[in-house]
Design a protein around this motif. Structure first.
Motif, PDB file in Angstrom:
ATOM      1  N   HIS A  15       1.003  -1.193  -0.013  1.00 46.21           N
ATOM      2  CA  HIS A  15       0.114  -0.048  -0.057  1.00 46.21           C
ATOM      3  C   HIS A  15       0.870   1.121  -0.066  1.00 46.21           C
ATOM      4  N   MET A  16       2.093   1.186   0.617  1.00 42.84           N
ATOM      5  CA  MET A  16       3.054   2.261   0.365  1.00 42.84           C
ATOM      6  C   MET A  16       3.333   2.535  -1.178  1.00 42.84           C
ATOM      7  N   TRP A  17       3.547   1.460  -1.845  1.00 49.32           N
ATOM      8  CA  TRP A  17       3.893   1.415  -3.238  1.00 49.32           C
ATOM      9  C   TRP A  17       2.581   2.198  -3.982  1.00 49.32           C
ATOM     10  N   CYS A  18       1.525   1.975  -3.312  1.00 48.81           N
ATOM     11  CA  CYS A  18       0.291   2.443  -4.041  1.00 48.81           C
ATOM     12  C   CYS A  18       0.302   4.068  -3.981  1.00 48.81           C
ATOM     13  N   LEU A  19       0.681   4.509  -2.855  1.00 50.59           N
ATOM     14  CA  LEU A  19       0.827   6.096  -2.686  1.00 50.59           C
ATOM     15  C   LEU A  19       1.612   6.616  -3.470  1.00 50.59           C
ATOM     16  N   VAL A  20       2.960   6.022  -3.619  1.00 51.82           N
ATOM     17  CA  VAL A  20       4.098   6.374  -4.422  1.00 51.82           C
ATOM     18  C   VAL A  20       3.641   6.362  -5.892  1.00 51.82           C
ATOM     19  N   SER A  21       2.888   5.314  -6.397  1.00 52.12           N
ATOM     20  CA  SER A  21       2.688   5.141  -7.828  1.00 52.12           C
ATOM     21  C   SER A  21       1.356   6.281  -8.266  1.00 52.12           C
ATOM     22  N   ARG A  22       0.494   6.597  -7.229  1.00 52.77           N
ATOM     23  CA  ARG A  22      -0.504   7.614  -7.377  1.00 52.77           C
ATOM     24  C   ARG A  22       0.134   8.691  -7.615  1.00 52.77           C
ATOM     25  N   PRO A  67      -5.941  14.145 -15.291  1.00 52.74           N
ATOM     26  CA  PRO A  67      -6.855  13.044 -14.933  1.00 52.74           C
ATOM     27  C   PRO A  67      -7.032  12.616 -13.515  1.00 52.74           C
ATOM     28  N   LEU A  68      -8.032  12.361 -13.042  1.00 49.36           N
ATOM     29  CA  LEU A  68      -8.462  11.951 -11.772  1.00 49.36           C
ATOM     30  C   LEU A  68      -8.305  10.712 -11.152  1.00 49.36           C
ATOM     31  N   ILE A  69      -7.429  10.125 -10.432  1.00 47.19           N
ATOM     32  CA  ILE A  69      -7.137   8.684  -9.937  1.00 47.19           C
ATOM     33  C   ILE A  69      -8.177   8.657  -8.942  1.00 47.19           C
ATOM     34  N   LEU A  70      -9.110   7.633  -9.398  1.00 45.23           N
ATOM     35  CA  LEU A  70     -10.116   7.306  -8.408  1.00 45.23           C
ATOM     36  C   LEU A  70      -9.633   6.303  -7.571  1.00 45.23           C
ATOM     37  N   TRP A  71      -9.038   5.493  -7.723  1.00 45.60           N
ATOM     38  CA  TRP A  71      -8.744   4.311  -6.913  1.00 45.60           C
ATOM     39  C   TRP A  71      -7.341   3.889  -7.551  1.00 45.60           C
ATOM     40  N   ILE A  72      -6.539   3.488  -6.606  1.00 45.64           N
ATOM     41  CA  ILE A  72      -5.419   2.589  -6.665  1.00 45.64           C
ATOM     42  C   ILE A  72      -5.164   1.526  -5.889  1.00 45.64           C
ATOM     43  N   THR A  73      -5.077   0.193  -6.176  1.00 45.70           N
ATOM     44  CA  THR A  73      -4.806  -0.785  -5.429  1.00 45.70           C
ATOM     45  C   THR A  73      -3.600  -1.869  -5.722  1.00 45.70           C
ATOM     46  N   PRO A  74      -3.025  -2.326  -4.826  1.00 46.28           N
ATOM     47  CA  PRO A  74      -2.041  -3.106  -5.121  1.00 46.28           C
ATOM     48  C   PRO A  74      -2.589  -4.548  -5.757  1.00 46.28           C
ATOM     49  N   THR A  75      -1.656  -5.211  -6.668  1.00 46.78           N
ATOM     50  CA  THR A  75      -1.887  -6.453  -7.253  1.00 46.78           C
ATOM     51  C   THR A  75      -0.575  -7.388  -6.928  1.00 46.78           C
ATOM     52  N   GLU A  82       0.733  -2.425  -9.058  1.00 51.66           N
ATOM     53  CA  GLU A  82      -0.329  -1.903  -8.478  1.00 51.66           C
ATOM     54  C   GLU A  82      -1.271  -1.511  -9.884  1.00 51.66           C
ATOM     55  N   LYS A  83      -2.525  -1.192  -9.722  1.00 52.79           N
ATOM     56  CA  LYS A  83      -3.602  -0.900 -10.760  1.00 52.79           C
ATOM     57  C   LYS A  83      -4.350   0.088 -10.424  1.00 52.79           C
ATOM     58  N   ALA A  84      -4.185   1.294 -11.223  1.00 49.47           N
ATOM     59  CA  ALA A  84      -5.030   2.454 -10.825  1.00 49.47           C
ATOM     60  C   ALA A  84      -6.183   2.693 -11.803  1.00 49.47           C
ATOM     61  N   LEU A  85      -7.362   3.165 -11.081  1.00 46.69           N
ATOM     62  CA  LEU A  85      -8.393   3.393 -12.035  1.00 46.69           C
ATOM     63  C   LEU A  85      -8.634   4.755 -12.036  1.00 46.69           C
ATOM     64  N   VAL A  86      -8.457   5.376 -13.391  1.00 42.94           N
ATOM     65  CA  VAL A  86      -8.238   6.833 -13.743  1.00 42.94           C
ATOM     66  C   VAL A  86      -9.590   7.399 -14.479  1.00 42.94           C
ATOM     67  N   LEU A 129      -6.908  -7.920  -3.435  1.00 48.76           N
ATOM     68  CA  LEU A 129      -8.399  -7.685  -4.059  1.00 48.76           C
ATOM     69  C   LEU A 129      -8.203  -6.755  -5.164  1.00 48.76           C
ATOM     70  N   GLY A 130      -7.922  -6.975  -6.421  1.00 50.11           N
ATOM     71  CA  GLY A 130      -7.563  -5.902  -7.544  1.00 50.11           C
ATOM     72  C   GLY A 130      -8.927  -5.580  -8.292  1.00 50.11           C
ATOM     73  N   LEU A 131      -8.525  -4.593  -9.206  1.00 49.88           N
ATOM     74  CA  LEU A 131      -9.626  -4.002 -10.079  1.00 49.88           C
ATOM     75  C   LEU A 131     -10.347  -4.989 -10.898  1.00 49.88           C
ATOM     76  N   ASP A 132      -9.240  -6.255 -11.237  1.00 45.28           N
ATOM     77  CA  ASP A 132      -9.957  -7.302 -12.036  1.00 45.28           C
ATOM     78  C   ASP A 132     -11.057  -7.982 -11.451  1.00 45.28           C
ATOM     79  N   ARG A 133     -10.998  -8.261 -10.013  1.00 48.13           N
ATOM     80  CA  ARG A 133     -12.149  -9.036  -9.349  1.00 48.13           C
ATOM     81  C   ARG A 133     -13.314  -8.281  -9.116  1.00 48.13           C
TER      82      ARG A 133
END
Length: 217
Positions: free
Chosen positions: A83-90, A110-118, A122-126, A180-184
């Motif tokens: 989750h720290m990497w999620c903050l960095v990537s965002r 662009p607005l990053i709505l959500w970012i989650t670890p995989t 990481e995968k971000a929803l933009v 729990l990624g965006l794909d699921r």
């Protein structure tokens, strides 16, 4: 012509400077996680100090257990690091959008709505603004990978709503553990990958795992 088209050709399409007109609400949204963590930390420390002043050690023990339990287990440490990497990537994705042409003329990113670890990064929803599309993110995939310290970046857009984009940061081989990624949540069938004609396969590393740096003669 190579896959790096005019969308990210700084000589044919110079990058426009980003006007500093970000609204306070957008800034709060971008820093929401950090603000929440800071507020929670201040509240917890204040409660512990007040309790210790009254001779009550229970809040201190609860806080120590809450912090120490994740650090004592491998799963907890991996969860925190992911989750720290999620903050960095965002923030790095936002920085890339500001430094390249992925912003509107008025300076809206662009607005990053959500970012989650995989399991692989990481995968971000933009949410793309007007004038920005998934193809822009694909054209700047090299810049995104470099900014996020990753191996590569893969971009996909929603089949129905083209303004919804996923940016997947790939930084390692599949790591063990359940993410729990965006794909699921959204279903892989709802997304169209924008993998262009460029070769995404990496050259295999044939060096032995124990290879060390050569010694000076």
């Amino acid at each position: 012509m190579s896959w790096r088209n005019l969308r990210n050709n700084r000589y044919e399409r110079p990058y426009e400077p980003l006007p500093h007109r970000t609204s306070p609400l957008v800034r709060l949204w971008r820093w929401r996680t950090e603000i929440a963590l800071l507020a929670a930390g201040v509240i917890a420390v204040t409660a512990v100090v007040l309790s210790l002043g009254k001779g009550d050690w229970l809040p201190f023990l609860v806080l120590a257990g809450t912090v120490g339990a994740p650090a004592a287990s491998r799963f907890g440490r991996n969860w925190v690091i992911a989750h720290m990497w999620c903050l960095v990537s965002r923030h790095r994705i936002q920085r890339t959008c500001a430094e390249t042409g992925m912003h509107t003329r008025s300076g809206r990113l662009p607005l990053i709505l959500w970012i989650t670890p995989t399991a692989i990064g990481e995968k971000a929803l933009v949410l793309a603004r007007a004038g920005i599309c998934a193809e822009d993110f694909e054209a700047f995939s090299g810049e995104l990978s470099s900014a996020c310290y990753a191996r590569r970046t893969e971009v996909a857009r929603h089949r129905r709503w083209a303004h919804l984009i996923t940016v997947e940061i790939i930084r390692r081989e599949a790591a063990p553990g359940l993410f729990l990624g965006l794909d699921r949540l959204y279903g892989q069938a709802n997304w169209v990958s924008l993998r262009s004609g460029r070769d995404l396969e990496e050259v295999p590393d044939t060096r032995p795992a124990t290879t060390a740096f050569p010694m000076a003669a």
